[in-house]
Write a protein that holds these residues in place. Structure first.
Motif, short mmCIF file in Angstrom:
data_model
loop_
_atom_site.label_atom_id
_atom_site.label_comp_id
_atom_site.label_asym_id
_atom_site.label_seq_id
_atom_site.Cartn_x
_atom_site.Cartn_y
_atom_site.Cartn_z
N LEU A 53 57.58 -88.22 16.13
CA LEU A 53 56.91 -89.39 17.15
C LEU A 53 58.11 -90.29 17.69
CD1 LEU A 53 53.40 -90.17 16.06
CD2 LEU A 53 54.05 -88.15 17.42
N HIS A 72 56.97 -78.22 19.00
CA HIS A 72 55.83 -79.28 19.14
C HIS A 72 54.74 -78.69 18.09
CE1 HIS A 72 56.45 -82.60 21.10
NE2 HIS A 72 55.74 -82.58 22.30
N PHE A 73 54.09 -77.62 18.53
CA PHE A 73 52.90 -76.94 17.97
C PHE A 73 53.05 -76.61 16.50
CE2 PHE A 73 49.81 -73.71 17.53
CZ PHE A 73 48.71 -74.41 17.20
N ALA A 76 53.64 -79.55 14.44
CA ALA A 76 52.22 -80.33 14.17
C ALA A 76 51.44 -79.50 13.19
CB ALA A 76 51.49 -80.13 15.73
N TYR A 81 50.46 -86.17 10.12
CA TYR A 81 50.73 -87.75 10.02
C TYR A 81 49.68 -88.50 10.34
CZ TYR A 81 53.01 -91.97 12.03
OH TYR A 81 53.32 -93.36 12.27
N SER A 100 38.05 -82.11 16.17
CA SER A 100 39.01 -82.14 17.31
C SER A 100 40.56 -81.86 16.69
CB SER A 100 38.81 -83.08 18.29
OG SER A 100 39.42 -84.37 17.73
N ALA A 101 40.69 -82.68 15.47
CA ALA A 101 42.04 -82.44 14.93
C ALA A 101 42.10 -81.19 14.57
CB ALA A 101 42.13 -83.47 13.71
N ARG A 103 40.60 -78.26 15.40
CA ARG A 103 40.85 -77.42 16.46
C ARG A 103 42.13 -77.43 17.27
NH1 ARG A 103 36.60 -74.59 19.17
NH2 ARG A 103 38.28 -74.13 20.76
N ALA A 104 42.47 -78.61 17.23
CA ALA A 104 43.81 -78.86 18.06
C ALA A 104 45.10 -78.27 17.46
CB ALA A 104 44.41 -80.37 18.14
N VAL A 105 44.92 -78.11 16.02
CA VAL A 105 46.15 -77.52 15.23
C VAL A 105 46.04 -76.14 14.82
CG1 VAL A 105 47.72 -77.83 13.16
CG2 VAL A 105 46.95 -79.73 14.73
N ARG A 154 43.74 -80.47 8.67
CA ARG A 154 44.62 -79.51 9.02
C ARG A 154 45.47 -78.71 8.20
NH1 ARG A 154 47.70 -84.09 12.34
NH2 ARG A 154 49.27 -82.58 12.35
N TRP B 237 39.97 -80.36 24.31
CA TRP B 237 40.23 -80.58 23.18
C TRP B 237 41.21 -81.59 23.00
CZ3 TRP B 237 36.87 -80.08 19.59
CH2 TRP B 237 35.94 -78.99 19.64
N SER B 251 50.63 -86.22 16.80
CA SER B 251 50.86 -85.71 15.67
C SER B 251 50.37 -84.12 15.67
CB SER B 251 50.62 -86.44 14.54
OG SER B 251 49.23 -86.46 14.12
N TYR B 252 49.43 -83.98 16.43
CA TYR B 252 48.42 -82.67 16.58
C TYR B 252 49.31 -81.80 17.38
CZ TYR B 252 44.29 -85.57 15.10
OH TYR B 252 43.58 -86.55 14.55
N GLY B 253 50.48 -82.23 17.96
CA GLY B 253 51.05 -81.56 18.97
C GLY B 253 50.68 -81.56 20.32
#
Lengths: 265, 356
Positions: A53, A72-73, A76, A81, A100-101, A103-105, A154, B237, B251-253
């Motif tokens: 970040l 990025h992905f 993550a 963090y 959602s955390a 699902r995002a990762v 995650r 999402w 931080s989740y990308g």
């Protein structure tokens, strides 16, 4: 299994370095590292930089892989963090925030496995009663626990937790530290945790990284890193490290005048 | 940690509780859809020449059996009018919801970035300088085309500045506010030099009205909405993660800056095409998302479709009120949405405060 090595890292803002030439030897898997130092020394800036970040120069190797070279992905997925700022005041309920955390990762994970992962985290942190409460109806401490759940769900290799216990009472501070220790033991990941309570850090961390005056002053096991001299250099206080009857070190501060001007960034 | 909820009973899997939670939200979405169907049917029935429900249903199923007069009323006037309310309301509701999320500001709406004012400026230029003649285009389309160009140009300016100076919330809102003031001054300047006929046209355009609806315009606005909705759904999402906090989302990308730019582009397109054909219709993009948020929370899988539905219900209801309030008089929809939008918005705020 995750190990982290930091070589000559500089963090800060354009024209305003905050921490310079920070090097940490390879930190073994399963370690909890307490990141300590006075206010404004750059603990948060360092953690933010490692999380991607903020900018840094130098090298941070996670299992031999350069963090800055990751997409990025991928970063993550590997690095979790927890910001110092609590989760935003939103009408999202805790379950949705954690879901959602996850699902995002971990978008490819089957729904049943995501449900199980979310459930496990709520149990682990003992926050089931908060699951369907909106974040904007929670206390600061409750939101901090949800924020931590968002990181843990995650299953990152490295957790970077910026003052995760700042809004918590003693019982929940211990819950957080015990849970983090348990996760590290189970998954052999790593955790860098910025803390202000030096005694809490000494008791729970495997290593202490103590910063002051824009640089790393000491790094090592608590009994080695935290000394009277280092405390004096970092905080400008007179203190000594004693060993309690259970063989654990603790810091006793003397009611004395500051011997160093406060650092400010 | 206190604050137990009956959905999180000890022992029962949280996923089961969450399914019940989701069912409630689906029920709210269905209620909004039902309200939209109801307002639309009543909207089609209502007008100087009243149509019964049977006439409407028969006319929809067997248009060839209708009297020529009734055919024109139903198929050429009422239906495009009612459907325009749905697509414009849905566009503004969805645009408002996405803006409130990416700008982290519950007061954001398509008006915030000056898109509507830019459309007004484009329309005013077309009206005052009679740009239809030199371009050789049909007059009914010149004003909307210039309104669209104005709206897109304003969005392009914001996006360009955001690219250069960083698409942070503060930057985008500050640029938007600056643009609003600049555009308002330009609109006033054009009104100052306009003759009385042009001035009247500009004022009428700024009131916003669905009376200019045709099937072609409904199809254009509907097509833009149909293109934007799936793109929004693909990012639900990421937007939900953003509601948990910008640092968390990063931080989740989630590429927050890129998300913000793509959302602003989509919002601009939906707003531009909506206001280009109807004139300025405010408050729908502000109030629609607030209603959806109260009923559906901020999980964007429900919040975004809910905002689009709420926007459509509000505009459909407003157009119905505009037709029914004073018999024989069609009050411009922009005025009605403002008149019902402000008290509704205040009522929502007060009820939120009372709930604590």
């Amino acid at each position: 299994m995750a190990s982290l090595k930091i070589e000559r890292i500089n963090v800060g803002y354009p024209g305003k370095p905050v921490l310079t030439n920070v090097s940490l030897p390879e930190i073994p898997p399963g370690s909890l590292v307490g990141v300590l130092g006075p206010n404004g020394v750059g603990k948060s800036t360092l953690l933010r930089a490692l999380a991607g970040l903020g900018p840094y120069t130098g090298t941070a190797l996670l299992k031999g892989e350069n963090l800055n070279g990751m997409s990025h992905f991928r970063r993550a997925q590997r690095v979790g963090y927890l910001p110092q700022a609590l989760p935003q005041e939103t009408s999202l309920v805790a379950y949705e925030a954690v879901l959602s955390a996850c699902r995002a990762v971990r978008p490819d994970l089957a729904k049943t496995r995501i449900d199980a992962a979310v459930e496990r985290v709520f149990d682990m942190l003992d926050i089931r009663p908060l699951a369907f409460q909106a974040l904007n109806k929670m206390s600061g401490g409750q939101r901090q626990m949800v924020g931590l759940a968002q990181v843990i769900v995650r299953r990152p290799s490295v957790m970077l937790l910026d003052e995760p216990t700042s809004a918590l009472d003693l019982r929940w501070q211990l819950t957080v530290l015990d849970t983090v220790r348990m996760i590290l033991g189970r998954h052999q990941g790593l955790c860098l945790m910025a803390l202000h309570d030096i005694n809490l850090a000494i008791r729970h961390c495997d290593f202490i990284a103590l910063f002051g005056d824009g640089r790393l002053l000491a790094f090592g096991p608590p009994a080695e890193a935290v000394t009277s001299d280092i405390l004096s250099q970092a905080y400008g206080i007179a203190g000594r490290v004693e060993i309690c009857s259970r063989g654990l070190p603790f810091v006793v501060t003397e009611p004395t005048q500051s011997i160093l001007p406060p650092t400010g960034h | 940690m206190s604050g137990a909820d009956n959905l999180a009973e000890t022992g029962a899997p949280l996923a089961t509780g969450y399914r019940r939670f989701v069912t409630r939200r689906m029920a709210w979405l269905c209620a909004l859809a039902a309200a939209l169907c109801l307002t639309t049917v009543v909207n089609v029935m209502t007008g100087p020449a009243g149509l019964s429900l049977t006439q409407v249903i028969d006319g929809l199923l067997h248009p060839e059996a209708l009297e020529p007069g009734a055919y024109v009323i139903l198929w050429e006037v009422r239906l495009p009018f009612a459907l325009m309310a749905i697509v414009v309301g849905a566009c503004l509701g969805l645009a408002g919801a996405e803006m409130q999320t990416v700008l982290n500001n519950p007061l954001a709406s398509p008006q915030t970035l000056g898109v509507m004012y830019a459309a007004t400026l484009g329309a005013s230029l077309a009206i005052v300088f009679n740009l239809a003649a030199p371009l050789g285009l049909p007059e009914t389309y010149v004003v909307p085309v210039f309104a669209f160009v104005g709206a897109i140009a304003s969005a392009a300016v914001i996006l360009l500045l955001s690219r250069v100076y960083g698409a942070t919330v503060d930057t985008v809102i500050l640029f938007g506010i600056a643009l609003v003031f600049a555009l308002q001054a330009l609109i006033q300047l054009i009104q100052f030099v306009a003759d009385s006929d042009s001035l009247q046209q500009i004022v009428f355009w700024t009131m916003g009205s669905l009376t200019r609806a045709t099937w072609e315009k409904v199809a254009i606005v509907g097509a833009v909405f149909a293109l934007c909705l799936p793109a929004s759904i693909r990012q639900v999402w990421a937007m939900t993660a953003l509601r948990g906090g910008e640092d968390y989302a990063r931080s989740y990308g989630v590429a927050v800056d890129r998300l913000r730019l793509t959302v602003l582009l989509r919002v601009s397109a939906m707003t531009a095409v909506a206001v280009a054909f109807t004139g300025v219709i405010g408050f729908v993009g502000l109030v629609g998302p607030h209603i959806a948020r109260l009923a559906l929370g901020e999980d964007h899988r429900f919040f975004l479709p809910g905002s689009a539905l709420a926007g459509a219900v509000i505009l459909s209801g407003a157009s119905l009120i505009g037709k029914s309030l004073v018999p024989g008089v069609l009050i411009p929809d922009g005025i009605v949405t403002a008149l019902i939008g402000i008290p509704l918005f205040l009522a929502l705020l007060i009820s939120q405060k009372r709930r604590g």
